[in-house]
Design a protein around this motif. Structure first.
Motif, PDB file in Angstrom:
ATOM      1  N   GLY A  79       0.804  -1.002  -0.003  1.00 39.67           N
ATOM      2  CA  GLY A  79      -0.100   0.053  -0.049  1.00 39.67           C
ATOM      3  C   GLY A  79       0.884   1.312  -0.040  1.00 39.67           C
ATOM      4  N   GLU A  80       0.239   2.579  -0.426  1.00 39.61           N
ATOM      5  CA  GLU A  80       1.002   3.599  -0.462  1.00 39.61           C
ATOM      6  C   GLU A  80       1.288   3.918   1.015  1.00 39.61           C
ATOM      7  N   ASN A  81       2.241   5.040   1.089  1.00 37.56           N
ATOM      8  CA  ASN A  81       2.774   5.552   2.149  1.00 37.56           C
ATOM      9  C   ASN A  81       1.459   6.035   3.219  1.00 37.56           C
ATOM     10  N   GLY A  82       1.501   5.586   4.273  1.00 37.52           N
ATOM     11  CA  GLY A  82       0.333   6.368   4.972  1.00 37.52           C
ATOM     12  C   GLY A  82      -0.916   5.283   4.772  1.00 37.52           C
ATOM     13  N   ALA A  83      -0.847   4.283   4.098  1.00 34.86           N
ATOM     14  CA  ALA A  83      -1.929   3.488   3.740  1.00 34.86           C
ATOM     15  C   ALA A  83      -2.356   2.617   5.127  1.00 34.86           C
ATOM     16  N   GLY A  84      -1.601   2.616   6.080  1.00 33.31           N
ATOM     17  CA  GLY A  84      -1.765   1.704   7.395  1.00 33.31           C
ATOM     18  C   GLY A  84      -1.344   0.491   7.527  1.00 33.31           C
TER      19      GLY A  84
ATOM     20  N   ASP B 172       8.476  -5.606   8.620  1.00 28.66           N
ATOM     21  CA  ASP B 172       8.155  -4.420   8.171  1.00 28.66           C
ATOM     22  C   ASP B 172       9.404  -3.871   7.402  1.00 28.66           C
ATOM     23  N   GLU B 173       9.201  -3.921   6.221  1.00 27.11           N
ATOM     24  CA  GLU B 173      10.433  -3.307   5.272  1.00 27.11           C
ATOM     25  C   GLU B 173      11.844  -3.762   5.670  1.00 27.11           C
ATOM     26  N   PRO B 174      11.909  -4.900   5.721  1.00 28.31           N
ATOM     27  CA  PRO B 174      13.174  -5.469   6.371  1.00 28.31           C
ATOM     28  C   PRO B 174      14.383  -5.327   5.426  1.00 28.31           C
TER      29      PRO B 174
ATOM     30  N   THR C 111       4.594  11.828  13.818  1.00 27.01           N
ATOM     31  CA  THR C 111       3.455  11.012  13.447  1.00 27.01           C
ATOM     32  C   THR C 111       3.077  10.713  12.221  1.00 27.01           C
ATOM     33  N   LEU C 112       4.118  10.874  11.247  1.00 29.64           N
ATOM     34  CA  LEU C 112       3.871  10.678   9.742  1.00 29.64           C
ATOM     35  C   LEU C 112       4.298   9.130   9.648  1.00 29.64           C
ATOM     36  N   SER C 113       3.919   8.472   8.544  1.00 31.70           N
ATOM     37  CA  SER C 113       4.414   7.258   8.280  1.00 31.70           C
ATOM     38  C   SER C 113       5.708   7.122   7.679  1.00 31.70           C
TER      39      SER C 113
END
Ligand SMILES: Nc1ncnc2c1ncn2[C@@H]1O[C@H](COP(=O)(O)OP(=O)(O)OP(=O)(O)O)[C@@H](O)[C@H]1O
Ligand SMILES: [Mg+2]
Length: 508
Positions: free
Chosen positions: A45-50, A174-176, A404-406
């Motif tokens: 998913g895009e940046n900030g998608a969760g 997570d993005e290893p 607070t940003l992804s």
């Protein structure tokens, strides 16, 4: 049958309609996600998608607002970190979360031994256990090494060893691979496949589609906090995934190359630095061109960038800037020559997490934006709004703290703040690491626009297709020096051959 005994067909993990908000920000807006035994399930998913937020719900770091979490056939309203661990959930983050002052064996013991037994120390057993786990992940690391002395990929292996030791059945990554070399990445993939063969389920987050095709069995796409589809990887192609992810088709990944380069912006003659292992670099970067630096991690690319930015000044050779020899002894000296540097480790040098997005974006350019020396909120706001729009930075607003940003949106802030300094030479070290594919296209276009406007760009990226696709010329480094300069668009095998030093590799 609601929460009765586990059924054989039950997935390891099932999320249904999970929601989570942070104040006004709806990070998860009803996510369905299922992980089966023996599968690698990619989360895209895009940046900030969760994505990271969903993972934090699974590891007990965040309690969901609503929705159901079912693990091994049992429902849980929410998890605590201890409960998640007891249920066999382990998470490997891009930035390992180990204690730097403790040894590897101590860190593993902290993860694997219940707190009550931690004080009854059986050092020999603990040491042997650590050695055995490290061997299983193929790490050549001494159990009594201090974690602070380990490189990031080694720390990641310690994390994986801890997951193995805990007998984790649900392993989340997570993005290893964001900071791994090719070889380290292959080792990681082999470990993931071994875990899968033993029946574990692996959740794998990555922005690199090629990794997903190489590794994953299924893929679930998140958009704006909701799942928009789960597919078998063998049934989808790249275009379909991108369409699901960004809701539209993308244009070409790379903009057309520059028409012609201008005068030399920076010329290096025999440049070296004993302390950082760089030697005898001969290279010219011209105004208006994107010069890619290719090479394996450790080849000297970042070290060369640090020389040019005055962090580890050159002690040999000559650097010629705008036609005259200069000595770049400090970052201030580099900035005075119009040389700016976006470092790869955004957490340490790229952004100030506690400060608002707007201030982060204008920090580096204060002198230009505020020529009279006082802060004009309106000017700061104008600049911030422009960069936020241009890079598509997903934030609650310019006043929100960068923390607070992804991850990917923090990266965009790190790059964006230097664009505002209007440099003459811009060195970008891994500028698109952790950035989603839509934003990548946008960043590529922006970098090319800057070059077309006369900026000289030096691009370091471990994403080889990116170096090849975006650069006008590619300087290949190996062993601390430039071994070959190839035209942009050179096929990857030829660039790799030069980077590895096989088949001659050409000359500079
Ligand atoms: N602690 C927090 N406080 C406020 N907002 C948050 C917090 N954590 C996440 N968010 C917001 O929730 C949304 C989802 O963020 P998340 O980190 O899950 O994205 P992601 O899919 O992992 O993105 P990336 O690919 O960039 O890592 C974003 O808008 C982000 O700003
Ligand atoms: Mg994330």
């Amino acid at each position: 049958m609601v929460t009765s005994a586990p059924q054989p067909a039950d997935p390891l993990l099932a999320f249904t309609a999970v929601t989570k908000s942070f104040g006004p920000v709806r990070a998860l807006a009803g996510v369905d996600f299922e992980l089966r035994e023996g599968e690698v399930h990619a989360l895209l998913g895009e940046n900030g998608a969760g994505k990271s937020t969903l993972i934090k719900v699974a590891t007990g770091a965040h309690a969901p607002d609503r929705g159901s979490i079912r693990i091994n056939g049992r429902n849980h309203a929410a998890l605590t970190p201890a409960a998640a661990r007891a249920l066999g959930i382990a998470c490997i983050y891009q930035q390992p979360a180990l204690f730097p002052d403790l040894t590897v064996a101590e860190n593993l013991a902290l993860r694997l031994e219940p707190a009550a037994t931690w004080r009854r120390v059986d050092w020999r057993r603990r040491h042997a256990r650590a050695a055995e786990l490290l061997q299983r992940v193929g790490a050549r690391i001494a159990p009594d090494a201090e974690v602070r002395d380990l490189a990031m990929p080694e720390q990641q292996l310690v994390e994986i060893a801890a997951a193995l030791g805990a007998g984790a059945r649900i392993v989340i990554m997570d993005e290893p691979t964001a900071a791994l070399t090719q070889r380290e990445q292959e080792r990681l993939f082999a470990l993931v496949r071994a875990l899968r063969a033993e029946g574990a389920g692996i959740v794998y987050i990555s922005h690199r589609l090629d990794e997903i095709f190489a590794l994953a069995d299924r893929v679930t796409v998140l958009r704006d906090g909701a799942s928009v589809g789960t597919r078998a990887v063998r049934d989808v192609d790249e275009a379909t995934l991108i369409q699901l992810m960004v809701g539209r088709t993308l244009g070409p990944l790379y903009p057309p190359r520059g028409l012609s380069a201008g005068a030399p912006a920076l010329e290096l003659r025999g440049v070296g630095c004993a302390a950082s292992g760089v030697r005898d670099v001969n290279l010219t970067v011209h105004a208006g061109e994107i010069l890619g630096l290719a090479g394996l991690v450790g080849a000297g690319r970042t070290e060369l960038a640090r020389i040019l930015f005055g962090l580890t000044p050159a002690d040999a050779g000559v650097i010629i800037s705008q036609g005259r020899p200069v000595r770049i002894a400090s970052p201030a000296g580099a900035l005075a020559e119009g040389i700016a540097y976006v470092p790869e480790d955004r957490r340490r040098h790229g952004v100030v997490p506690e400060l608002p997005v707007a201030q982060n974006l204008t920090l580096a350019a204060h002198r230009r934006i505020f020529p009279r020396g006082w802060l004009r909120a309106a000017a700061e706001r104008t600049v911030a709004d422009r960069v936020i729009a241009r890079l598509g930075i997903k934030t609650a607003g310019p006043e929100a703290a960068v923390a607070t940003l992804s991850g990917g949106n923090q990266q965009k802030v790190a790059v964006g703040r230097w664009l505002e300094t209007r440099p003459r030479v811009l060195i970008l070290d891994e500028p698109t690491q952790g950035v989603d594919i839509g934003a990548k296209v946008e960043l590529h276009r922006l970098i090319r626009d800057l070059a077309n406007g006369g900026l000289a760009v030096i691009l370091i990226s471990s994403d080889l297709p990116e170096v090849i696709g975006l650069s006008d010329r590619i300087a290949v480094m190996r062993g601390g020096t430039v071994r070959a300069v190839l035209p942009g668009g050179t096929p990857a095998p030829a660039v790799m051959a030069a980077a590895l030093g096989v088949d001659g590799g050409g000359t500079a």
